[in-house]
Design a protein around this motif. Structure first.
Motif, PDB file in Angstrom:
ATOM      1  N   LYS A 101       0.788  -1.036   0.039  1.00 29.22           N
ATOM      2  CA  LYS A 101      -0.066   0.122   0.054  1.00 29.22           C
ATOM      3  C   LYS A 101       0.811   1.309  -0.017  1.00 29.22           C
ATOM      4  N   LEU A 103       1.285   5.469  -0.380  1.00 31.56           N
ATOM      5  CA  LEU A 103       0.512   6.863  -0.171  1.00 31.56           C
ATOM      6  C   LEU A 103       1.513   8.126  -0.400  1.00 31.56           C
ATOM      7  N   ASP A 140      -6.991   9.556  -8.294  1.00 30.38           N
ATOM      8  CA  ASP A 140      -6.225   9.167  -7.177  1.00 30.38           C
ATOM      9  C   ASP A 140      -5.880   8.154  -6.425  1.00 30.38           C
ATOM     10  N   GLU A 141      -6.329   6.947  -7.102  1.00 31.01           N
ATOM     11  CA  GLU A 141      -6.083   5.649  -6.541  1.00 31.01           C
ATOM     12  C   GLU A 141      -5.942   4.580  -7.861  1.00 31.01           C
ATOM     13  N   THR A 143      -5.806   0.321  -7.775  1.00 33.43           N
ATOM     14  CA  THR A 143      -5.747  -0.720  -6.919  1.00 33.43           C
ATOM     15  C   THR A 143      -5.627  -2.106  -8.085  1.00 33.43           C
ATOM     16  N   GLN A 161      -1.920  -1.473  -3.582  1.00 34.78           N
ATOM     17  CA  GLN A 161      -2.723  -0.115  -3.966  1.00 34.78           C
ATOM     18  C   GLN A 161      -1.844   1.164  -3.875  1.00 34.78           C
ATOM     19  N   LYS A 163      -2.131   5.243  -3.653  1.00 31.89           N
ATOM     20  CA  LYS A 163      -3.144   6.282  -3.391  1.00 31.89           C
ATOM     21  C   LYS A 163      -2.539   7.609  -3.343  1.00 31.89           C
TER      22      LYS A 163
END
Length: 256
Positions: A101, A103, A140-141, A143, A161, A163
């Motif tokens: 993940k 960010l 904005d993402e 997956t 993911q 993001k």
């Protein structure tokens, strides 16, 4: 996805297995060969790492070889390509490893969308056989998961993911399983000056010397006074947490 006719013999399956292991292992090669970016003259071109990006990757790889968490503080000027290099690294990790993940938080909406468009371009311009299954994609993402609900339990995909958000949104930092993180540091963070002396970041002033992204020494030309939301990042074995804004990355045992 790989066409079934290219997987109909053990030899073919092994060849593809070896190919994807090389893609995962040889990060710079994969980025140079398959990742495309939009150039200043609005054309598409393969990403060739420049000096700043190569130095940054070199520092990452050195700490990875030493099997310790990668922690890098960079005085990051604009337009040298570090954001592009970081996004390519994040994308490579998320599309080659399971359950990752990532960010990245930029300071405004325009910067956020510009940075995310790099990931979307990496995905759409790479060969179809290299694209992992994608369940969800927005501004904005991304997956990477099987989009079909019926077969997802048997073939879930990577379940990774990426993001991107805008600084100031408190909920962005609440996830406990972020592996790829880009943040800005607090004024109370201690750094090492070029002469080897430790110094609090908040005590630095215009004209003080720092070591830049290229390894050279330069004077600080500007210090922003803009206030941002900060996160407290706790490290095992450390007496105090790292206070940083969400756009600085932190390397963990599971990756960025």
């Amino acid at each position: 996805m790989i066409p079934p006719e290219l997987l109909d013999t053990p030899e073919k399956r092994k060849a593809w297995y070896d190919f994807f292991k090389n893609v995962e292992k040889h990060r710079r090669w994969a980025i140079r060969k398959f990742y495309k970016i939009r150039t200043k003259d609005q054309k598409l071109a393969l990403l060739t790492l420049n000096e700043a990006q190569r130095r940054f990757y070199g520092m990452v790889e050195k700490q990875e070889r030493e099997r310790r968490p990668v922690r890098i503080i960079a005085v990051k000027p604009r337009k040298v390509g570090l954001s592009t290099g970081i996004q390519a690294l994040f994308f490579h990790t998320a599309t080659n490893r399971k359950l990752q993940k990532g960010l990245t938080v930029a300071h405004d909406l325009e910067s956020t969308q510009e940075m995310f468009s790099m990931n979307d371009l990496f995905y759409t311009e790479m060969p179809a056989y290299m694209r992992p299954m994608k369940r969800y994609g927005s501004r904005d993402e991304l997956t990477f998961e099987n989009p079909d609900e019926e077969s997802r339990k048997v073939k879930p995909g990577l379940r990774s993911q990426l993001k991107i958000g805008t600084a100031g949104k408190v909920e962005l930092g609440r996830s406990k399983d972020i592996h790829l993180l880009h943040m800005c540091l607090s004024p109370d963070t201690w750094i090492v000056e070029p002469n080897g002396n430790p110094r609090r970041m908040g005590d630095m002033a215009v004209g003080d010397l720092v070591r830049t992204h290229t390894g050279t020494v330069a004077a600080i030309s500007f210090i922003s006074t803009k206030q941002k939301h900060a996160l407290s990042v706790k490290f095992f074995g450390a007496n105090k947490p790292l206070i940083a804004t969400p756009e600085h990355k932190v390397w963990t045992v599971d990756g960025w």
